[in-house]
Design a protein around this motif. Structure first.
Motif, short mmCIF file in Angstrom:
data_model
loop_
_atom_site.label_atom_id
_atom_site.label_comp_id
_atom_site.label_asym_id
_atom_site.label_seq_id
_atom_site.Cartn_x
_atom_site.Cartn_y
_atom_site.Cartn_z
N PRO A 3 41.20 39.86 40.86
CA PRO A 3 40.49 40.84 41.70
C PRO A 3 41.36 41.40 42.84
O PRO A 3 40.89 42.19 43.63
CB PRO A 3 39.32 40.05 42.28
CG PRO A 3 39.31 38.72 41.64
CD PRO A 3 40.62 38.53 40.95
N SER A 28 42.42 39.78 45.36
CA SER A 28 41.87 39.31 46.63
C SER A 28 42.66 38.18 47.28
O SER A 28 42.50 37.93 48.47
CB SER A 28 40.42 38.86 46.42
OG SER A 28 40.37 37.87 45.41
N GLU A 31 37.47 38.28 28.15
CA GLU A 31 37.08 37.92 29.51
C GLU A 31 37.88 36.70 29.97
O GLU A 31 38.13 35.78 29.20
CB GLU A 31 35.58 37.63 29.55
CG GLU A 31 35.04 37.45 30.96
CD GLU A 31 33.53 37.24 30.99
OE1 GLU A 31 33.05 36.74 32.02
OE2 GLU A 31 32.84 37.56 30.00
N SER A 81 37.37 32.36 34.62
CA SER A 81 37.93 31.26 35.40
C SER A 81 36.87 30.30 35.91
O SER A 81 35.79 30.70 36.34
CB SER A 81 38.70 31.84 36.59
OG SER A 81 39.25 30.82 37.36
N MET A 109 42.30 32.22 36.00
CA MET A 109 42.54 32.90 37.27
C MET A 109 44.03 33.08 37.53
O MET A 109 44.46 34.14 37.97
CB MET A 109 41.92 32.10 38.42
CG MET A 109 42.15 32.70 39.80
SD MET A 109 41.30 34.26 40.09
CE MET A 109 39.61 33.71 40.20
N ASP A 115 38.88 44.15 38.60
CA ASP A 115 37.58 44.39 39.22
C ASP A 115 37.22 43.21 40.13
O ASP A 115 37.88 42.17 40.09
CB ASP A 115 36.52 44.56 38.12
CG ASP A 115 36.85 45.73 37.20
OD1 ASP A 115 37.27 46.79 37.71
OD2 ASP A 115 36.69 45.57 35.97
N ALA A 116 36.15 43.35 40.90
CA ALA A 116 35.72 42.28 41.79
C ALA A 116 35.30 41.03 41.00
O ALA A 116 35.53 39.90 41.43
CB ALA A 116 34.58 42.75 42.68
N LYS A 117 34.70 41.23 39.83
CA LYS A 117 34.25 40.12 38.97
C LYS A 117 34.37 40.52 37.51
O LYS A 117 34.45 41.69 37.18
CB LYS A 117 32.80 39.75 39.26
CG LYS A 117 32.58 39.12 40.58
CD LYS A 117 31.14 38.67 40.74
CE LYS A 117 31.01 37.95 42.07
NZ LYS A 117 29.81 37.18 42.18
N GLY A 118 34.36 39.52 36.63
CA GLY A 118 34.32 39.78 35.18
C GLY A 118 35.59 40.40 34.63
O GLY A 118 35.53 41.20 33.69
N ASN A 119 36.75 40.02 35.16
CA ASN A 119 38.00 40.61 34.68
C ASN A 119 38.34 40.16 33.26
O ASN A 119 37.92 39.10 32.80
CB ASN A 119 39.13 40.29 35.65
CG ASN A 119 39.03 41.15 36.88
OD1 ASN A 119 39.15 42.36 36.79
ND2 ASN A 119 38.76 40.54 38.03
#
Length: 135
Positions: A18, A20, A67, A70, A109, A126-130
């Motif tokens: 993400p 982040s 998908e 993680s 991850m 993306d923020a989630k679901g990469n």
């Protein structure tokens, strides 16, 4: 990519999917086995270096986006994800690619961004679901 990159002296500088968090990885040898040393803050995780070749081959065979999924070692991995494959008895090492008991998870991850940096895969950020797929 820097030629000497991936050593303890010049580790790969990476970001989680993400984008982040920052972390580093480098190659090393532990107990006669090639490993990836992943340093996240003060936490050090170890992964079998063979995971790069094995994951790339599996993704090539899969042929589509997968998908990441993680999860910490203590939590179950969602079926059909990179994380689930990284701990499955059906992968080439017959189980966990993570080598440090208690910290064997998070394969989905930390390994995929290195594969992206090495030109072996592409990732969504993306923020989630990469997801990832082989190049």
């Amino acid at each position: 990519m820097v030629i000497d990159e991936g050593t303890k002296e010049i580790p790969w500088l990476l970001k989680t999917p993400p984008l982040s968090s920052d972390y580093t990885m480098h190659r090393d040898v532990k107990d006669g086995k090639e490993v990836l040393v992943c340093t996240v803050g003060k936490t050090v995780l170890l992964y079998d270096y063979q995971c790069l070749t094995d994951l790339h081959a599996m993704l090539k065979e899969h042929g589509d986006w997968m998908e990441l999924g993680s999860a910490d070692e203590q939590k179950p991995a969602k079926e059909g994800t990179v994380e689930a494959w990284g701990r499955s008895g059906r992968n080439p090492v017959g189980g966990w690619y993570g080598l440090k008991k208690g910290l064997r998870g998070r394969f989905g991850m930390y390994v995929p961004p290195l594969m992206e940096k090495l030109g072996l895969a592409e990732l969504t950020h993306d923020a989630k679901g990469n997801k990832m797929r082989a190049i």
